[in-house]
Design an enzyme around this catalytic site. Structure first.
Site: not given
Ligand code: AMP
Length: 299
Positions: A44, A48, A50-51, A164, A170, A193, A202
């Site tokens: 979305m 950061h 994590g992505h 993630g 999810q 991460v 996040s």
């Molecule tokens: P989002 O943009 O929040 O929907 O996240 C997109 C993807 O990145 C999802 O698969 C999340 O689980 C993953 N994600 C978000 N935060 C983290 C994190 N801290 N560590 C690893 N993956 C993450």
């Protein structure tokens, strides 16, 4: 880098930006014809580390890397943060390019949900606990997630999709959907991460003011307490210690629960199978989630 520049550049450090699914299909036709592997990283945005870890792994493992960037309105409930969800598409495109994405698919809401859209993917059972509990975000959240991910799988046709472990429920919901509906895609879940002090990264951490940012570390500390308690012999006492940790920081949790990591049924004590310990709490303006998997076979 302007959107136009990104739009017209491809190769080297460039990334191809596409906003329509027909265009996406044409962009990937060559790769598919040549049987090159395609990796998908759904996001979305407001990227950061994590992505970026998902993108870098996809880059190492696949010939072509597609990142989707779509703030999906259907997974937000009434009164949730859809309108104010942080957005910075230009920065996201630069970061996606630097982490090795070849294509960014950024559809509009109308492209994703044309007028008359009326089909939903509903994963029963495990989408109705934890965040899917009707008293929390509710099953509508995972209906929105499963439906948009199914659409992304059909639009991209990935061999591997990267998620993630941060969003553990999810991952469980998507794995079940893929199994039940025979999607020909392998799901890879990558580790959480964290910031140096333990806070899970996040996009919503942007909502935290300085004091709330400090209190937010209580979530990961609480999870450590639970894991310590479980490994010392009592998961339920660990959960109690975790709850005390949250209370000491003045953090009121929505839940701190232990569940079977695969089917998300409730677990009281370690039973030889991996256990997911998940927490959700509102800290200031942010609703945060975090988790740890306790695998009794791993030390
Ligand atoms: P989002 O943009 O929040 O929907 O996240 C997109 C993807 O990145 C999802 O698969 C999340 O689980 C993953 N994600 C978000 N935060 C983290 C994190 N801290 N560590 C690893 N993956 C993450």
């Amino acid at each position: 880098m302007s959107l136009e520049l990104v739009n017209s550049s491809h190769g080297q450090a460039g990334v191809k930006l596409v906003c329509a699914k027909d265009e996406l299909r044409s962009a990937l036709a060559g790769a598919r014809g040549a049987e090159r592997s395609i990796g998908l990283v759904p996001t979305m945005g407001f990227l950061h580390d994590g992505h970026l870890s998902l993108l870098r792994t996809a880059r190492e493992e696949c010939d072509v890397v597609v990142m989707s960037l779509f703030v999906n309105p259907t997974q937000f409930g009434p009164g949730e943060d859809f309108e104010r969800y942080p957005r910075d598409e230009e920065r996201d495109l630069e970061l996606a390019a630097s982490a090795g994405a070849d294509v960014v698919y950024m559809p509009s809401v109308e492209e994703m949900y044309p007028a008359g859209f009326s089909t939903q993917v509903e994963v029963g059972g495990l989408a109705e606990v934890l965040c899917g509990d009707p008293a929390r975000r509710g099953p509508g959240h995972f209906r929105g997630v499963a439906t948009v991910v199914a659409k992304l799988f059909n639009a991209v046709g990935p061999d591997v999709a990267y998620f993630g472990q941060k969003d553990a429920q999810q991952v469980a919901v998507i794995r079940r959907m893929v199994r039940d509906l025979d999607f020909p895609v392998r799901i890879e879940a990558l580790p959480i991460v964290r910031e140096a002090d333990g806070l899970a990264m996040s996009s919503r951490n942007a909502y935290l003011g300085p004091e709330d940012r400090e209190r937010a570390v209580a979530l990961s500390r609480a999870l450590r307490r639970v894991e310590q308690g479980a490994r010392a012999g009592s998961l339920s006492e660990g959960i109690e210690a975790g709850r005390r940790e949250l209370a000491a920081a003045g953090v009121e949790s929505e839940y701190l629960e232990a569940r079977d990591a695969d089917d998300l049924t409730a677990v009281d004590e370690l039973n030889g199978r991996p256990v997911l310990v998940a927490v959700a709490a509102r800290v200031g303006k942010a609703r945060l989630i975090d988790n740890v998997v306790i695998d009794p076979k791993a030390t």
